[in-house]
Every structure is written in structure tokens, then in C-alpha cells.
Design an enzyme around this catalytic site. Sequence first.
Site, PDB file in Angstrom:
ATOM      1  N   LYS A 124       5.992 -15.810  20.509  1.00  0.00           N
ATOM      2  CA  LYS A 124       6.556 -15.938  19.164  1.00  0.00           C
ATOM      3  C   LYS A 124       7.576 -14.823  19.007  1.00  0.00           C
ATOM      4  O   LYS A 124       7.283 -13.668  19.309  1.00  0.00           O
ATOM      5  CB  LYS A 124       5.463 -15.809  18.101  1.00  0.00           C
ATOM      6  CG  LYS A 124       6.046 -15.902  16.687  1.00  0.00           C
ATOM      7  CD  LYS A 124       4.982 -16.025  15.613  1.00  0.00           C
ATOM      8  CE  LYS A 124       4.468 -14.683  15.181  1.00  0.00           C
ATOM      9  NZ  LYS A 124       3.631 -14.783  13.949  1.00  0.00           N
ATOM     10  N   ARG A 130      -2.419 -18.979  10.576  1.00  0.00           N
ATOM     11  CA  ARG A 130      -3.228 -18.368  11.642  1.00  0.00           C
ATOM     12  C   ARG A 130      -3.710 -16.978  11.237  1.00  0.00           C
ATOM     13  O   ARG A 130      -4.770 -16.517  11.650  1.00  0.00           O
ATOM     14  CB  ARG A 130      -2.514 -18.391  12.989  1.00  0.00           C
ATOM     15  CG  ARG A 130      -1.248 -17.541  13.160  1.00  0.00           C
ATOM     16  CD  ARG A 130      -1.596 -16.082  13.416  1.00  0.00           C
ATOM     17  NE  ARG A 130      -0.657 -15.376  14.230  1.00  0.00           N
ATOM     18  CZ  ARG A 130      -0.324 -14.111  14.010  1.00  0.00           C
ATOM     19  NH1 ARG A 130      -0.769 -13.439  12.970  1.00  0.00           N
ATOM     20  NH2 ARG A 130       0.490 -13.503  14.840  1.00  0.00           N
ATOM     21  N   HIS A 135       3.382 -12.788   0.014  1.00  0.00           N
ATOM     22  CA  HIS A 135       3.393 -14.170   0.513  1.00  0.00           C
ATOM     23  C   HIS A 135       2.083 -14.561   1.211  1.00  0.00           C
ATOM     24  O   HIS A 135       1.546 -15.637   0.986  1.00  0.00           O
ATOM     25  CB  HIS A 135       4.579 -14.345   1.468  1.00  0.00           C
ATOM     26  CG  HIS A 135       4.664 -15.714   2.059  1.00  0.00           C
ATOM     27  ND1 HIS A 135       5.012 -16.827   1.318  1.00  0.00           N
ATOM     28  CD2 HIS A 135       4.412 -16.168   3.316  1.00  0.00           C
ATOM     29  CE1 HIS A 135       4.985 -17.893   2.099  1.00  0.00           C
ATOM     30  NE2 HIS A 135       4.628 -17.520   3.304  1.00  0.00           N
ATOM     31  N   ASN A 191      -2.402  -5.144  -6.878  1.00  0.00           N
ATOM     32  CA  ASN A 191      -1.116  -5.177  -6.179  1.00  0.00           C
ATOM     33  C   ASN A 191      -0.223  -4.089  -6.750  1.00  0.00           C
ATOM     34  O   ASN A 191      -0.305  -3.765  -7.934  1.00  0.00           O
ATOM     35  CB  ASN A 191      -0.450  -6.551  -6.352  1.00  0.00           C
ATOM     36  CG  ASN A 191       0.696  -6.750  -5.378  1.00  0.00           C
ATOM     37  OD1 ASN A 191       0.532  -6.557  -4.171  1.00  0.00           O
ATOM     38  ND2 ASN A 191       1.864  -7.107  -5.883  1.00  0.00           N
ATOM     39  N   SER A 233       2.227  -4.246   3.116  1.00  0.00           N
ATOM     40  CA  SER A 233       3.109  -3.621   4.111  1.00  0.00           C
ATOM     41  C   SER A 233       3.043  -2.104   4.001  1.00  0.00           C
ATOM     42  O   SER A 233       3.995  -1.423   4.367  1.00  0.00           O
ATOM     43  CB  SER A 233       4.551  -4.053   3.874  1.00  0.00           C
ATOM     44  OG  SER A 233       4.614  -5.420   3.661  1.00  0.00           O
ATOM     45  N   MET A 265      -5.569  -6.744   7.253  1.00  0.00           N
ATOM     46  CA  MET A 265      -4.653  -7.700   7.870  1.00  0.00           C
ATOM     47  C   MET A 265      -3.193  -7.257   7.847  1.00  0.00           C
ATOM     48  O   MET A 265      -2.347  -7.880   8.481  1.00  0.00           O
ATOM     49  CB  MET A 265      -4.778  -9.061   7.171  1.00  0.00           C
ATOM     50  CG  MET A 265      -6.176  -9.619   7.161  1.00  0.00           C
ATOM     51  SD  MET A 265      -6.941  -9.728   8.788  1.00  0.00           S
ATOM     52  CE  MET A 265      -5.905 -10.930   9.593  1.00  0.00           C
ATOM     53  N   ASP A 315       0.255  -4.150  11.411  1.00  0.00           N
ATOM     54  CA  ASP A 315       0.581  -4.833  12.660  1.00  0.00           C
ATOM     55  C   ASP A 315       1.737  -4.136  13.367  1.00  0.00           C
ATOM     56  O   ASP A 315       2.430  -4.733  14.183  1.00  0.00           O
ATOM     57  CB  ASP A 315       0.921  -6.312  12.386  1.00  0.00           C
ATOM     58  CG  ASP A 315       2.059  -6.459  11.380  1.00  0.00           C
ATOM     59  OD1 ASP A 315       2.563  -5.431  10.896  1.00  0.00           O
ATOM     60  OD2 ASP A 315       2.448  -7.600  11.089  1.00  0.00           O
ATOM     61  N   LYS A 347       1.908   1.719  10.251  1.00  0.00           N
ATOM     62  CA  LYS A 347       1.362   1.052   9.059  1.00  0.00           C
ATOM     63  C   LYS A 347      -0.106   1.430   8.860  1.00  0.00           C
ATOM     64  O   LYS A 347      -0.855   1.592   9.837  1.00  0.00           O
ATOM     65  CB  LYS A 347       1.458  -0.463   9.205  1.00  0.00           C
ATOM     66  CG  LYS A 347       2.812  -1.021   8.817  1.00  0.00           C
ATOM     67  CD  LYS A 347       2.701  -2.523   8.761  1.00  0.00           C
ATOM     68  CE  LYS A 347       4.005  -3.180   8.454  1.00  0.00           C
ATOM     69  NZ  LYS A 347       3.905  -4.637   8.580  1.00  0.00           N
ATOM     70  N   GLY A 388      -7.316  -6.927  11.915  1.00  0.00           N
ATOM     71  CA  GLY A 388      -6.599  -8.135  12.370  1.00  0.00           C
ATOM     72  C   GLY A 388      -5.140  -7.805  12.629  1.00  0.00           C
ATOM     73  O   GLY A 388      -4.323  -7.759  11.718  1.00  0.00           O
TER      74      GLY A 388
HETATM   75  P1  NAD Z   1       5.364  -9.694   1.428  1.00  0.00           P
HETATM   76  O1  NAD Z   1       6.618  -8.938   1.615  1.00  0.00           O
HETATM   77  O2  NAD Z   1       5.424 -11.052   0.836  1.00  0.00           O
HETATM   78  O3  NAD Z   1       4.358  -8.823   0.530  1.00  0.00           O
HETATM   79  C1  NAD Z   1       4.184  -7.448   0.785  1.00  0.00           C
HETATM   80  C2  NAD Z   1       2.948  -6.942   0.080  1.00  0.00           C
HETATM   81  O4  NAD Z   1       2.786  -5.562   0.405  1.00  0.00           O
HETATM   82  C3  NAD Z   1       3.038  -7.014  -1.443  1.00  0.00           C
HETATM   83  O5  NAD Z   1       1.752  -7.212  -1.965  1.00  0.00           O
HETATM   84  C4  NAD Z   1       3.540  -5.600  -1.804  1.00  0.00           C
HETATM   85  O6  NAD Z   1       3.190  -5.228  -3.108  1.00  0.00           O
HETATM   86  C5  NAD Z   1       2.756  -4.786  -0.798  1.00  0.00           C
HETATM   87  N1  NAD Z   1       3.342  -3.480  -0.506  1.00  0.00           N
HETATM   88  C6  NAD Z   1       4.515  -3.214   0.115  1.00  0.00           C
HETATM   89  N2  NAD Z   1       4.690  -1.871   0.236  1.00  0.00           N
HETATM   90  C7  NAD Z   1       3.589  -1.306  -0.316  1.00  0.00           C
HETATM   91  C8  NAD Z   1       3.162   0.036  -0.481  1.00  0.00           C
HETATM   92  N3  NAD Z   1       3.884   1.059  -0.040  1.00  0.00           N
HETATM   93  N4  NAD Z   1       1.986   0.261  -1.099  1.00  0.00           N
HETATM   94  C9  NAD Z   1       1.222  -0.771  -1.529  1.00  0.00           C
HETATM   95  N5  NAD Z   1       1.551  -2.060  -1.386  1.00  0.00           N
HETATM   96  C10 NAD Z   1       2.726  -2.320  -0.779  1.00  0.00           C
HETATM   97  O7  NAD Z   1       4.653  -9.684   2.848  1.00  0.00           O
HETATM   98  P2  NAD Z   1       3.563 -10.669   3.440  1.00  0.00           P
HETATM   99  O8  NAD Z   1       4.237 -11.758   4.185  1.00  0.00           O
HETATM  100  O9  NAD Z   1       2.561 -11.011   2.378  1.00  0.00           O
HETATM  101  O10 NAD Z   1       2.902  -9.714   4.542  1.00  0.00           O
HETATM  102  C11 NAD Z   1       2.106  -8.614   4.152  1.00  0.00           C
HETATM  103  C12 NAD Z   1       1.842  -7.740   5.353  1.00  0.00           C
HETATM  104  O11 NAD Z   1       1.063  -8.453   6.300  1.00  0.00           O
HETATM  105  C13 NAD Z   1       3.098  -7.290   6.112  1.00  0.00           C
HETATM  106  O12 NAD Z   1       2.942  -5.924   6.432  1.00  0.00           O
HETATM  107  C14 NAD Z   1       3.094  -8.110   7.358  1.00  0.00           C
HETATM  108  O13 NAD Z   1       3.735  -7.486   8.447  1.00  0.00           O
HETATM  109  C15 NAD Z   1       1.598  -8.263   7.595  1.00  0.00           C
HETATM  110  N6  NAD Z   1       1.244  -9.423   8.404  1.00  0.00           N
HETATM  111  C16 NAD Z   1       0.274  -9.256   9.336  1.00  0.00           C
HETATM  112  C17 NAD Z   1      -0.120 -10.316  10.129  1.00  0.00           C
HETATM  113  C18 NAD Z   1      -1.229 -10.147  11.120  1.00  0.00           C
HETATM  114  O14 NAD Z   1      -1.433 -11.025  11.948  1.00  0.00           O
HETATM  115  N7  NAD Z   1      -1.974  -9.103  11.044  1.00  0.00           N
HETATM  116  C19 NAD Z   1       0.527 -11.555   9.986  1.00  0.00           C
HETATM  117  C20 NAD Z   1       1.486 -11.710   8.999  1.00  0.00           C
HETATM  118  C21 NAD Z   1       1.825 -10.634   8.195  1.00  0.00           C
END
Ligand code: NAD
Length: 321
Positions: free
Chosen positions: A67, A111, A138, A160, A199, A219, A222, A226, A292
Site C-alpha cells: 500500500k 481494516r 475521519h 476530541n 494524530s 490506533m 503509526d 507519535k 495497533g
Molecule cells: P483526521 O485528520 O481525520 O483526524 C485527526 C484526529 O486527531 C482528530 O480527532 C484531531 O482532533 C486529533 N488530533 C490531531 N492532533 C492532535 C493533538 N495534537 N492532540 C490531540 N488530538 C489531536 O485523521 P484520521 O484519519 O481520523 O486518523 C487519525 C490517526 O490515526 C492519524 O494519526 C492516522 O495516521 C492514524 N491511523 C492509524 C492507522 C493504523 O493502522 N494504526 C490507520 C489509519 C490512520
Amino acid sequence: MLIVPENRIADLMTEEAAFDAVEKTFAAMAGGDAYNFPVVREAIGHEDALYGFKGGFDRAGLTLGLKAGGYWPHNHERREMINHQSTVFLFDPDTGRAKAVVGGNLLTALRTAAASSVSIKHLARDDSNVIGMVGAGHQSAFQLRSALKQRNFQKVIGWNQQPEDLPRIENVAVEAGLPFEAVPLSGMSEADVVITITSAFQPLLMNDYVSKGTHIACMGADTRGKQEVESSLLARAMVFTDEIPQSVSIGEAQHAVAEGLIVEKDIVEMGSVIKGDHPGRTSAEQITLFDGTGVGLQDLAVAASVVDLAVRKGVAIEVDF
Ligand code: NAD
């Protein structure tokens, strides 16, 4: 070569099929039939984006690929696109020939939600009542929707950084007929299961905010740097992960390991619990924590099953490549 565009995925892939594919993948990894390649993830110095590749090979399922994609934090505000953008490429393991290109955005959400749900299924207390969400971006709605199927939850609580986004998870609770309450981070002590999906690069969920017997699915972490939970929480908890090398390098455990609070061999792969080689939770008071990190094999498993469905339903686009 086959193409399955992003806009066809919603009609093909279900939450249940993603759960099944991810649970099987974790078990195959523990059995040595499938392995992930080292992750490449780079801050590219443009648009604050993190871009990289996650790949692997499942010898049992004969799935080979990667990916490519990552996280563009300004997409949402500037272009009304989701911040996560990815595409899955599958190859024929017998010849190396490109086999399929599959939209990876919805698949990533499904996933990732499946991974935390698998951890809840195998590690949360059966009598878990309250689920807490840290993060309302998201991924959060997918996470919550899938998690609610794992236990007979009676209430959802959420926090949040931008409270105006909390309706995203409140709506999922309402859809499921459950009450929702916005709480401060310290209010997560009421939860039996907590999912962190932000994030953040600094801990949000502190050790004191977590009650005995809780299951936490971390979760969001990644990438190197972080962090969502206080590292001492990992020393207090029994720690599980999708893949140990990723957990200690790019996952939540990177900090506790670097600080010497836990060592690599304290961490258990989820697949060994699924296969019955590890008991998982051993008491009602124990805190279990799933790190995760998101492995390439998860992406390949859901993408391969989408390609099969797309071929069966006649919606895969065939190109001479
Ligand atoms: P998004 O941009 O839609 O949402 C980001 C979220 O993080 C929001 O709730 C925001 O308020 C919060 N946030 C950002 N900076 C912050 C901070 N400094 N303090 C507190 N909260 C904070 O992103 P998303 O698509 O929902 O993804 C969220 C996270 O999950 C990302 O870091 C992404 O890389 C990670 N992710 C991990 C996996 C995995 O397999 N582990 C898969 C997809 C996404």
C-alpha cells in the site's frame, strides 16, 4: 491488470468481511505463513505530509503487494478531501506481474477499525459496558461502529481536541441507540474499553485516567514520534500488538521501550491470542493494551478480497498493462 476504483469499494466491502480478513491475517502472521516488509514512512517536507509504503507477502493466501500513501493533514480544510490517501497494488507471486490496483481509503478505515475490534473481541472484559473514544476524526466513526458489535455496550463517552467534531461519534452512538456523553480526558476512567485514534505527538490519555480492567486500543500512533498515551500506562498494562517490530519502532510502544519501561519481549502478538497460543487477558483487573500500528498484510488481505468480489460482480476494470 484489474482496477477497482475507490468509488466502488463501498458497494463491495463490508465491515464483517474486513474483520474476518484482519483476524485471519493476524493469525497467519503468528503462524509464520505471512510476513510484513519493513515500513517506509517519510515526512516529505511538502504539505506537512507523511508518505510511505507498507507491504508484505502471505504465503498461505498467495497475496503479494504493497500500500502506498499516507497522511496529508491539510486536505480536509483546503480541498475537502480526507487526510488519509492511499492505493493498494497487488502482484502475482508466481511471476511478479502487476495484478490489481485498488483504492485504499475506505479499505484503510475498515481494516483499521477491524484491527481494534479484533483486539476488543479477544481482550476486553465480557461485561464491558462503557466505551470511550479519544479522537473524533475521519477514522473514529469506523472505529466506534465496528467496536460496538463486539460487546453489549450501554454508553459511549468521547473526547476530541476540537469539540465541534464530536457529533461524528455521537451520531454513531445514536444510530446504535446508545447515549453519548462528551467528557474531559480524565473522564475516560468510566470506560471499560477506550479507543485512541488521533494524530497526537504528545500523550493525551494519562495513566491516572485509566481504571483497572480496561482494554485500550491505541490506533493513532503509526509513525516515529507519535504518542497518544502516557508511557507508564504500557508498563502497567499487558501489551499486545499487530506486529512487534512495528510496535517498538513506529507504534505506541516506541516510547515505553525507549524509556526502558518495557522491553520488546513483554509485547505479545495479537495473532498468538487468536490462535490460542497465548491466553490474552488473565484477570478482570488486568489492563490490556493493543498497539495497533497497521500492517501492510491487513491492507493486502482486504484488497485481495475486494478484487475477488469485484471480479465476481463484474465491476473490476480490466486494462492491458
Ligand atoms: P483526521 O485528520 O481525520 O483526524 C485527526 C484526529 O486527531 C482528530 O480527532 C484531531 O482532533 C486529533 N488530533 C490531531 N492532533 C492532535 C493533538 N495534537 N492532540 C490531540 N488530538 C489531536 O485523521 P484520521 O484519519 O481520523 O486518523 C487519525 C490517526 O490515526 C492519524 O494519526 C492516522 O495516521 C492514524 N491511523 C492509524 C492507522 C493504523 O493502522 N494504526 C490507520 C489509519 C490512520
